[in-house]
Design a protein around this motif. Structure first.
Motif, mmCIF file in Angstrom:
data_model
loop_
_atom_site.group_PDB
_atom_site.id
_atom_site.type_symbol
_atom_site.label_atom_id
_atom_site.label_comp_id
_atom_site.label_asym_id
_atom_site.label_seq_id
_atom_site.Cartn_x
_atom_site.Cartn_y
_atom_site.Cartn_z
ATOM 1 N N ASP B 78 -37.668 -24.438 46.688
ATOM 2 C CA ASP B 78 -37.104 -23.689 47.813
ATOM 3 C C ASP B 78 -37.889 -22.425 48.126
ATOM 4 O O ASP B 78 -37.859 -21.943 49.255
ATOM 5 C CB ASP B 78 -35.648 -23.319 47.498
ATOM 6 C CG ASP B 78 -35.037 -22.458 48.597
ATOM 7 O OD1 ASP B 78 -34.771 -23.011 49.679
ATOM 8 O OD2 ASP B 78 -34.865 -21.243 48.381
ATOM 9 N N LEU B 79 -38.600 -21.890 47.145
ATOM 10 C CA LEU B 79 -39.327 -20.633 47.369
ATOM 11 C C LEU B 79 -40.408 -20.835 48.422
ATOM 12 O O LEU B 79 -41.113 -21.843 48.419
ATOM 13 C CB LEU B 79 -39.958 -20.123 46.067
ATOM 14 C CG LEU B 79 -39.004 -19.779 44.930
ATOM 15 C CD1 LEU B 79 -39.788 -19.294 43.722
ATOM 16 C CD2 LEU B 79 -37.985 -18.738 45.359
ATOM 17 N N GLU B 80 -40.539 -19.849 49.308
ATOM 18 C CA GLU B 80 -41.540 -19.954 50.373
ATOM 19 C C GLU B 80 -42.885 -19.357 49.934
ATOM 20 O O GLU B 80 -43.912 -19.613 50.543
ATOM 21 C CB GLU B 80 -41.040 -19.211 51.623
ATOM 22 C CG GLU B 80 -39.712 -19.704 52.160
ATOM 23 C CD GLU B 80 -39.810 -21.035 52.881
ATOM 24 O OE1 GLU B 80 -40.933 -21.452 53.210
ATOM 25 O OE2 GLU B 80 -38.759 -21.660 53.116
ATOM 26 N N HIS B 81 -42.852 -18.517 48.909
ATOM 27 C CA HIS B 81 -44.070 -17.845 48.441
ATOM 28 C C HIS B 81 -44.253 -18.208 46.967
ATOM 29 O O HIS B 81 -44.191 -17.356 46.076
ATOM 30 C CB HIS B 81 -43.892 -16.324 48.602
ATOM 31 C CG HIS B 81 -45.135 -15.612 49.024
ATOM 32 N ND1 HIS B 81 -45.286 -14.246 48.918
ATOM 33 C CD2 HIS B 81 -46.287 -16.051 49.578
ATOM 34 C CE1 HIS B 81 -46.458 -13.885 49.389
ATOM 35 N NE2 HIS B 81 -47.087 -14.965 49.790
ATOM 36 N N TYR B 84 -45.999 -16.651 43.757
ATOM 37 C CA TYR B 84 -45.543 -15.351 43.252
ATOM 38 C C TYR B 84 -44.236 -15.455 42.474
ATOM 39 O O TYR B 84 -43.620 -14.446 42.175
ATOM 40 C CB TYR B 84 -45.362 -14.356 44.404
ATOM 41 C CG TYR B 84 -46.660 -13.892 45.008
ATOM 42 C CD1 TYR B 84 -47.301 -12.757 44.529
ATOM 43 C CD2 TYR B 84 -47.257 -14.596 46.044
ATOM 44 C CE1 TYR B 84 -48.501 -12.329 45.067
ATOM 45 C CE2 TYR B 84 -48.460 -14.178 46.588
ATOM 46 C CZ TYR B 84 -49.073 -13.048 46.103
ATOM 47 O OH TYR B 84 -50.266 -12.626 46.634
#
Lengths: 179, 310
Positions: B78-81, B84
């Protein structure tokens, strides 16, 4: 210590969107996204309708839920003017800040990090107004230190009726609309 | 009459917020399931069932580790970045439930690992000598085993609560503004875990006991739902509008049919007959409970994003 805010005169605003274009140009906002926008708010019953035109953006709240919910500290309150900013190198793109903002002021940049209005802090630190304020053809937008009683924004708030957006959300917005 | 027109049309934000897709509901479901499994596993440890049973205390911690990893992978997706993601572990932000959750999840891995050492299953014995020595050490000091049971139960409660607190901390989403959400997700997680163990255990005692426990959890879940709905219905207009998304709005069919009906009432009725020996235990009831728990997360996450102060 300063506390930057914005005062927007809805009586003067004509919704020309110069502020929107200036922001996109100044901040290289990706295509299809906006850091600021125009809201046309019509209220009443015909024929006694009233329309308020507002230039809207991140409210740089005094109680910023986006900062409180950020798990990495990427969303933070800047030392200069208490401006709410995002450190792109710390943002993991979890979107918690997007969900927490009642104003829908944030979006996810195509590169994956959260993005929003910065009050053009890079310009402000050089003594300039934010891009949107500087281009407004009707001079309806004013930027300054809310904690300085002699600043333009403070004198306007002291002399004119005003409101904020969704005060009931408890975020203590720092953008005020003169009516 | 109020009509608001805005020139903004940001992806995932307008016209309605939809930033979280299937990944977050799956993560919340698996997190709740693992929380329930930890509580049940910890309880069995405290009941000394590791001395008798062939299944639960042997394999549940391994299954929980796999499910938790699956949930965290969904969260990662789900993380877009994504590159990091490690930034989660370079700081502790005490005002952020997500930061609390990240660290709780990190503590849960060693807690589950030491739980696996209480009784290493036969196929795994001798594979890693250090683990065998640690297991022997635990049995020389039974107080350590009790502490592992307590640790698993406490962390299970913390994880189950966290999955609800995570959402209820978002003041901008009226549907999630309920102090009952943590209780709802915790009870639902316990119910799903009881159903899961009921489904896969080969031990008759465990199956019977967990079917009874699941009946209690499902009944409790109905009461918590009552509190959740009543609390929002007696709040401000935005909260009433938000809960009506579930009661008679666009999410009502899924909510009433799949969450309340097929997810709680039908399996509760089946299991009440089963524990009273009117019918045989079947896989239908626990499967319905598990699917109901998953659907609950989807409905709450999706409808919550739909709800707004504007």
């Amino acid at each position: 210590m300063s506390r930057y805010g914005m005062v927007i005169d809805t009586v003067r605003c004509v919704g020309c969107m110069d502020c929107v274009v200036a922001c996109k140009t100044e901040n290289n906002v990706p295509e299809g996204f906006n850091r600021d926008w125009i809201a046309y708010d019509v209220q009443g019953e015909f024929p006694t309708l009233q329309m308020e035109i507002r230039s809207e953006r991140c409210n740089h709240c005094d109680a910023p839920p986006c900062v409180y919910c950020c798990p990495t500290g990427a969303s933070h309150v800047h030392d200069v003017g208490g401006v709410v900013l995002v450190d792109y190198d710390k943002c993991i793109g979890c979107k918690a800040c997007v969900a927490s903002c009642p104003y829908g002021a944030r979006f996810i940049n195509p590169e994956g990090y959260a993005e929003k209005c910065t009050f053009c802090i890079h310009r402000v630190e050089e003594g300039l107004d934010p891009a949107c304020v500087s281009v407004c053809p009707t001079h309806c937008m004013h930027f300054g230190d809310l904690d300085d009683p002699n600043s333009e924004v403070s004198t306007l708030l002291a002399s004119r009726r005003h409101h904020t957006l969704m005060p009931e959300a408890g975020t203590k917005p720092r953008i005020f609309y003169l009516t | 009459m109020q009509e608001l027109t805005i020139t903004r049309h940001n992806e995932m934000i307008d016209p309605l917020l939809h930033i979280w897709g299937w990944e977050i509901p799956v993560y919340l479901f698996l997190g709740g399931l693992v929380a329930g499994i930890m509580i049940i596993s910890g309880y069995f440890v405290l009941q000394h069932r590791y001395r008798h049973t062939v299944f639960t205390t042997f394999y549940l911690p391994y299954i929980a580790l796999a499910l938790l990893s699956g949930g965290m992978f969904a969260l990662f997706l789900d993380l877009e970045h994504k590159i990091y993601f490690w930034r989660l572990y370079t700081t502790f932000e005490w005002t952020s439930p997500m930061s609390w959750g990240s660290w709780i999840l990190l503590i849960i891995y060693p807690a589950l690992w030491v739980n696996t050492l209480i009784r290493i299953p036969e196929p795994f014995k001798g594979k890693i000598p250090l683990f065998d020595r640690l297991s022997a050490l635990l049995h020389q000091h039974p107080v350590l085993i009790r502490n592992i049971g307590v640790l698993n139960m406490v962390l299970g409660v913390a994880l189950g609560m966290y999955t609800g607190v995570l959402l209820s901390s978002f003041g901008a989403r009226p549907l999630w503004n309920s102090a009952m959400l943590w209780a709802l997700f915790l009870v639902s997680g316990l119910s799903a875990a009881a159903a899961f163990v009921h489904l896969i255990t080969t031990d008759v005692y465990e199956r019977e006991m967990l079917a009874k426990a699941d009946n209690a959890f499902l009944t409790l879940e109905l009461f918590v739902f009552g509190g959740f709905i009543t609390g929002l219905l007696t709040s401000t207009k935005v909260h009433i509008d938000a809960v009506r998304l579930l009661l008679d709005g666009p999410y009502a069919p899924v909510f009433w049919v799949f969450v309340i009906g097929l997810g709680i009432l039908v399996p509760l009725a089946i299991q009440l007959f089963a524990v009273n020996h009117k019918i045989r235990h079947t896989a239908i009831a626990p499967i319905l409970v598990l699917l109901g728990g998953l659907t609950l997360r989807f409905v709450i996450v999706y409808a919550g994003q739909y709800s707004t102060w504007a």
